[in-house]
Design a protein around this motif. Structure first.
Motif, mmCIF file in Angstrom:
data_model
loop_
_atom_site.group_PDB
_atom_site.id
_atom_site.type_symbol
_atom_site.label_atom_id
_atom_site.label_comp_id
_atom_site.label_asym_id
_atom_site.label_seq_id
_atom_site.Cartn_x
_atom_site.Cartn_y
_atom_site.Cartn_z
ATOM 1 N N SER A 28 4.790 -3.845 3.696
ATOM 2 C CA SER A 28 5.016 -3.855 2.946
ATOM 3 C C SER A 28 4.602 -3.755 1.550
ATOM 4 O O SER A 28 4.970 -3.541 0.440
ATOM 5 C CB SER A 28 6.537 -5.157 2.967
ATOM 6 O OG SER A 28 7.315 -5.016 3.987
ATOM 7 N N SER A 52 2.362 1.708 -5.710
ATOM 8 C CA SER A 52 2.704 2.562 -7.295
ATOM 9 C C SER A 52 2.417 1.783 -8.217
ATOM 10 O O SER A 52 2.271 2.313 -8.928
ATOM 11 C CB SER A 52 4.200 2.458 -6.747
ATOM 12 O OG SER A 52 4.449 1.298 -7.458
ATOM 13 N N VAL A 93 3.694 -0.766 -0.293
ATOM 14 C CA VAL A 93 4.003 0.249 -1.135
ATOM 15 C C VAL A 93 4.629 -0.233 -3.090
ATOM 16 O O VAL A 93 4.834 0.952 -3.205
ATOM 17 C CB VAL A 93 6.097 -0.110 -0.351
ATOM 18 C CG1 VAL A 93 7.005 0.794 -1.477
ATOM 19 C CG2 VAL A 93 5.746 0.337 0.685
ATOM 20 N N VAL A 94 4.579 -1.567 -3.018
ATOM 21 C CA VAL A 94 4.548 -2.183 -4.459
ATOM 22 C C VAL A 94 3.104 -1.273 -5.124
ATOM 23 O O VAL A 94 3.293 -1.087 -5.970
ATOM 24 C CB VAL A 94 4.613 -3.748 -4.222
ATOM 25 C CG1 VAL A 94 5.215 -3.742 -6.020
ATOM 26 C CG2 VAL A 94 6.748 -3.513 -3.997
#
Lengths: 306, 282
Positions: free
Chosen positions: A244, A251, A247-248
């Protein structure tokens, strides 16, 4: 043991099958027309229909899923709608960057988490202990994008110690891996602390101290190895959080891994890529959990696998 | 009441409770506490060059990129965070408890199916699932809450299942079964009360997780949609200014951290107080 492993692998396979089905259903329901997307705005209705036929998008749902599954079992994730590349190749080219980031994050969380946990446990109930525990609580209460932006602001913009984003050198790796590791470091420090306190309360530790063994030796030779194992065994479970987190983090830092790939694909509704990354992540999570369970009996011989 | 006193007796938990209460007061009395409407773009809210204003006398925390008052948006953002935190986590805990208790009490094929399904859900990367769900539905406040609940119930179900199984195997339950106490009575009078502390702890700690997930979704632009203020989307909207107007990013960021910290501190204290097996550990 062998029987257990075989059973777990069958279970893992069924879980992945279920994940593929649920993801496929969800993406099937997304209100977007992939054929129109590929063809572009100015394409004629005929072109769109041709593309739809070519991709099998005109088939009933179960046939589409069946086709996907058969291809998947042959190692074919399909082609990206927009990048016109094999999804398998895209993922393979991006996976090393993500794995590197995750490995560095594991190092981060272990180094910080264990160190903080050990110091807190040894100095239990002191002001230092309380301060460290508050810090670890702040660590688990901070969303990763806030940590990331803060790191960028302090260390890349203000102090200019590290590049502001990108990939390639060791310098590029520091901030993203710290960001990904902060949350885990918070959890590990709390687990390490309570595990070490448990062990320090055991009789054999008291005996060692009573024999007149120096305190540091008692802690590092007798208590720590036992306290460390249950904490280390958690690494397998971390994989899910990392899947999870990337993804953050990817980016925020422009890190070219599968997290960024997934995020870009979601924004453009590039369904084959979303499917592919979800499945690869699920695979990693299932393997991580399996690993954690397999390590458990070595950590604590009282646990029997059945 | 004694529970409240026990919480206040711990400095860190008292601090946590203070933050939570403050956020609740902000959320409830937002219209009276804010100097400006949160969605109003102020005529004098930007510099002549069109940049956001720094914190000052009129706009206490400055203005955002559209010239709106940051303080007002922040206060209304507390509403968003708390509504989603409480609703999403409430649904997640209820659903998780329902699945966990049903599976643990009935066992058999019902239990197997339910728990295999939770295993399946555990294999999804939580954020990826939430993102796909949010992209699927048009994200409104309630949809975001529902999406988060769909992701977060799984952990609760697992924990409650394990506890229900272990309680059902204890001697006192066995004794009741043998003297013919009805299943319903066993469930409601003897098993559920034992699960209550765990549920209370999850109901608190889970809000912290929910607040963080909502912030992350909104930061990515697929959570609560502007102009409704959410701390995550305030950061999303203003992050291009993060070098020239860092307060626009770090003040809402700080608010997220404080609120999650508050719920974590209270939840952690509740766990210590309510779980007798942990007594004397720290």
């Amino acid at each position: 043991m062998t029987g257990y492993i075989i059973r777990r692998f069958i279970q893992a396979f069924l879980i992945l099958l279920g994940v593929s089905f649920i993801t496929f259903v969800l993406l099937y329901l997304v209100p977007a027309d992939p054929a129109r997307q590929i063809a572009g705005r100015s394409a004629t209705a005929q072109t769109v229909a041709n593309i739809r036929e070519q991709l099998g998008l005109n088939l009933p749902f179960y046939e589409q899923y069946w086709r996907y599954l058969i291809n998947l079992l042959q190692g074919d994730f399909g082609r990206s709608y927009l990048q016109k590349t094999q999804v398998g190749e895209l993922i393979a080219s991006r996976l090393p960057a993500s794995l590197l980031l995750m490995a560095a994050a594991i190092v981060t969380e272990l180094v910080f988490g264990l160190a903080i946990g050990i110091i807190a446990a040894v100095r239990r109930n002191s002001i230092l202990d309380r301060t460290l525990m508050v810090i670890s609580f702040i660590g688990v209460s901070t969303p990763q994008f806030v940590v990331g932006i803060l790191m960028l602001y302090l260390f890349a913009v203000k102090l200019a110690w590290f590049p502001i984003g990108g990939y390639g050198t060791f310098q590029h790796l520091i901030l993203p891996s710290l960001t990904l590791g902060v949350l885990g470091a918070g959890w590990y420090s709390r687990m390490m602390r309570s595990s070490l306190i448990d062990v320090l309360n055991q009789d054999y530790v008291r005996t060692a101290s009573a024999k007149g063994m120096p305190r540091l030796r008692v802690i590092f030779r007798h208590a720590l190895p036992n306290a460390l194992l249950p904490v280390i065994a958690m690494i397998g479970i971390d994989i899910g959080f990392f899947m999870s987190g990337i993804v953050v983090v990817e980016s925020v830092f422009g890190w070219p891994g599968i997290g960024q790939l997934a995020w870009q694909a979601i924004q453009r509704i590039d369904i084959p890529i979303i499917m592919g990354v979800t499945l690869v992540s699920a695979c990693a999570i299932v393997l991580g959990n399996l690993l954690a369970d397999l390590i458990a009996p070595f950590v604590d011989p009282r646990i029997k696998l059945k | 009441m004694s529970l409240l006193l026990q919480i206040i007796a711990r400095p860190s938990a008292a601090f946590g409770l203070f933050i939570v209460m403050l956020a609740i007061i902000f959320a409830v009395f937002a219209p009276w506490l804010t100097p400006f409407p949160p969605e109003l773009q102020m005529f004098d809210g930007l510099t002549i060059e069109g940049a956001p204003l720094p914190p000052g006398d009129v706009y206490w925390l400055g203005t955002d990129l559209l010239g709106r008052d940051l303080f007002s948006r922040l206060v209304y953002g507390a509403q968003t965070s708390l509504i989603i935190g409480i609703v999403a986590n409430g649904v997640a805990v209820s659903l998780g408890a329902l699945v966990g208790v049903t599976a643990g009490f009935l066992r058999g094929w019902v239990g197997t199916i339910l728990m295999r399904f939770t295993d399946l859900m555990m294999a999804f990367p939580a954020l990826l699932l939430a993102i796909v769900l949010a992209a699927l539905f048009k994200p409104s406040l309630w949809i975001v809450a529902l999406v988060i609940a769909m992701v977060n119930w799984v952990q609760v179900a697992r924990v409650i299942y394990i506890q229900t199984v272990s309680i059902s195997e204890r001697d006192f339950i066995m004794a009741e079964r043998s003297i013919g106490v009805s299943a319903r009575r066993i469930l409601f009078r003897h098993i559920l009360p034992h699960l209550f502390p765990t549920l209370v702890v999850w109901a608190t700690l889970g809000i912290a997780t929910t607040v963080l997930l909502e912030a992350t979704l909104s930061y990515l632009g697929i959570g609560v949609q502007p102009p409704t203020p959410s701390w995550g989307n305030i950061i999303n909207e203003n992050q291009t200014y993060f070098t020239s107007a860092p307060w626009l990013v770090f003040i809402p960021g700080g608010a997220i951290v404080l609120l999650a910290l508050g719920f974590n501190l209270v939840g952690d204290a509740l766990r210590d107080i309510l779980d007798p097996t942990l007594k004397g550990r720290s």
